[in-house]
Scaffold this active site. Structure first.
Site, mmCIF file in Angstrom:
data_model
loop_
_atom_site.group_PDB
_atom_site.id
_atom_site.type_symbol
_atom_site.label_atom_id
_atom_site.label_comp_id
_atom_site.label_asym_id
_atom_site.label_seq_id
_atom_site.Cartn_x
_atom_site.Cartn_y
_atom_site.Cartn_z
ATOM 1 C CG ASP A 61 -1.966 1.061 1.217
ATOM 2 O OD1 ASP A 61 -1.877 1.950 0.353
ATOM 3 O OD2 ASP A 61 -2.866 1.030 2.076
ATOM 4 C CG HIS A 62 4.482 1.505 -1.321
ATOM 5 N ND1 HIS A 62 5.811 1.865 -1.308
ATOM 6 C CD2 HIS A 62 4.380 0.454 -0.481
ATOM 7 C CE1 HIS A 62 6.480 1.062 -0.492
ATOM 8 N NE2 HIS A 62 5.623 0.192 0.019
ATOM 9 C CG ASN A 105 4.751 4.541 0.994
ATOM 10 O OD1 ASN A 105 4.851 4.647 -0.222
ATOM 11 N ND2 ASN A 105 5.306 3.546 1.671
ATOM 12 C CB SER A 108 10.698 -4.124 13.275
ATOM 13 O OG SER A 108 10.337 -2.932 13.955
ATOM 14 N N GLY A 109 10.508 -5.219 16.540
ATOM 15 C CA GLY A 109 11.220 -5.165 17.809
ATOM 16 C C GLY A 109 10.280 -5.403 18.972
ATOM 17 C CB THR A 138 10.015 -8.290 6.207
ATOM 18 O OG1 THR A 138 10.780 -7.440 7.070
ATOM 19 C CG2 THR A 138 8.712 -7.589 5.824
ATOM 20 C CB SER A 193 4.581 2.163 12.645
ATOM 21 O OG SER A 193 5.800 1.539 12.275
ATOM 22 N N GLY A 194 4.273 2.404 9.169
ATOM 23 C CA GLY A 194 4.480 3.181 7.964
ATOM 24 C C GLY A 194 5.918 3.528 7.657
ATOM 25 C CD GLU A 195 7.110 1.467 4.709
ATOM 26 O OE1 GLU A 195 6.210 1.944 3.973
ATOM 27 O OE2 GLU A 195 7.116 0.296 5.112
#
Length: 321
Positions: free
Chosen positions: A37-38, A110, A173-174, A191, A105-107
């Site tokens: 979803d970008h 985007n 991721s953590g 991932t 939580s997104g990048e």
């Protein structure tokens, strides 16, 4: 035995092509599908970024069996969580119960487009937790009012609600994201095949829930062509989560990976038509305890040969993991 999925990668194909690809993935026998979803591709060479939710609506009508899933949607910047809840409920109805809502939580790549800034990872995770709470509450079909730290919701309600709400997945991721996923999610998304992530998810309440991973591959009968294409379109992935979450534009990813060599990418991505190489890359996910693994075929123009190879050769081999 892991379920093997197919990825509609919006960064590398247009909307009509993506729908056609998932139709062929269903015919090939994939167990599920996911979609990115970008609003931007990672690299200019990828060249695409259609609206994932329109593609999902079309895919729901063009297919009949294959489950659909966002991998992943950020419900905190480009989209308000109320809007995400409405989209997800509608997709669940359109697909007759085949949809799972993957959240993350997104990048910055985007989300920067709406001009709301890019706070720290801890703040973004706190926003994600609040958004997941809102979405889950709206899936009840009741009125929801919430005045939180990050979002305001005033008398919101979904009027078209599926009998079975879409399961909610949260990308981790953590430790902090694993704790959030264990509390809020119906499944976990990662991932990397790190057992410690799944253990932390289990400890926070996720035991027994599905866990979904993703693996890039670059199928081509010519291994040299596969390595060149993987380098051209997927070298961004070697930057790692911390870098990938922060850069705002494709040009930044191109610059940050300017010194990455094709052989560097090939060390991390199976390239060519060697089934054993794909099995070796997928096995750590199975050993870590992942229940689902979505494959990404690199190259928008190279999906149909991959899907044919998957149907006849790759999927039967992966069923043995």
């Amino acid at each position: 035995m892991m379920h093997i999925g197919y990825t509609m990668m919006t960064e590398q194909a247009g909307p009509r092509e993506l729908v056609g690809h998932v139709v062929e993935a269903e015919r090939a026998g994939f167990d599920f599908s996911v979609i990115s979803d970008h609003s931007f591709p990672w690299l200019p060479s990828q060249g695409h970024a259609p609206y994932a939710w329109s593609v999902l609506g079309a895919a729901a009508q063009a297919t009949s069996r294959i489950p659909l899933m966002t991998y992943v949607t950020c419900p905190t910047f480009r989209y308000h969580p109320v809007v995400v809840a409405q989209k997800a409920a509608t997709l669940q109805l359109l697909s007759a119960g085949r949809f799972r809502l993957g959240l993350g939580s997104g990048e910055n790549l985007n989300e920067h487009v709406v001009g709301r800034g890019w706070p720290s990872a801890r703040v973004r995770l706190d926003m994600l937790g609040e958004a997941a709470e809102i979405i889950g509450a709206l899936f009840s079909g009741e009125y929801v009012t919430l005045h939180g730290r990050h979002f305001q919701v005033d008398d919101a309600r979904l009027w078209d609600v599926p009998d079975t709400p879409p399961p909610i997945g949260i990308a981790v991721s953590g430790p902090l994201s694993c704790a959030l996923a264990g509390r809020r999610a119906d499944l976990v998304i990662a991932t990397e095949p790190k057992r410690e992530l799944l253990d932390a998810f289990d400890a926070a309440g996720g035991a027994g829930k599905p866990r979904v991973g993703q693996l890039p591959v670059c199928y081509d009968p010519d291994p040299d062509a596969a390595r060149a294409r993987a380098h051209e379109q997927f070298r961004w992935a070697l930057g790692g989560w911390r870098l990938n979450a922060e850069l705002p534009l494709p040009a930044g990813f191109a610059q940050a990976t300017a010194h990455v060599r094709p052989e560097d990418v090939a060390e991390n991505v199976p390239c060519g038509d060697d089934v054993d190489a794909v099995l070796a890359a997928a096995r750590p996910f199975a050993e870590a305890g992942f229940t689902d693994l979505a494959l990404v075929q690199i190259g928008g123009d190279h999906q149909l040969p991959f899907l044919q190879w998957a149907r006849t050769t790759l999927l039967p081999a992966l069923r043995g993991l």
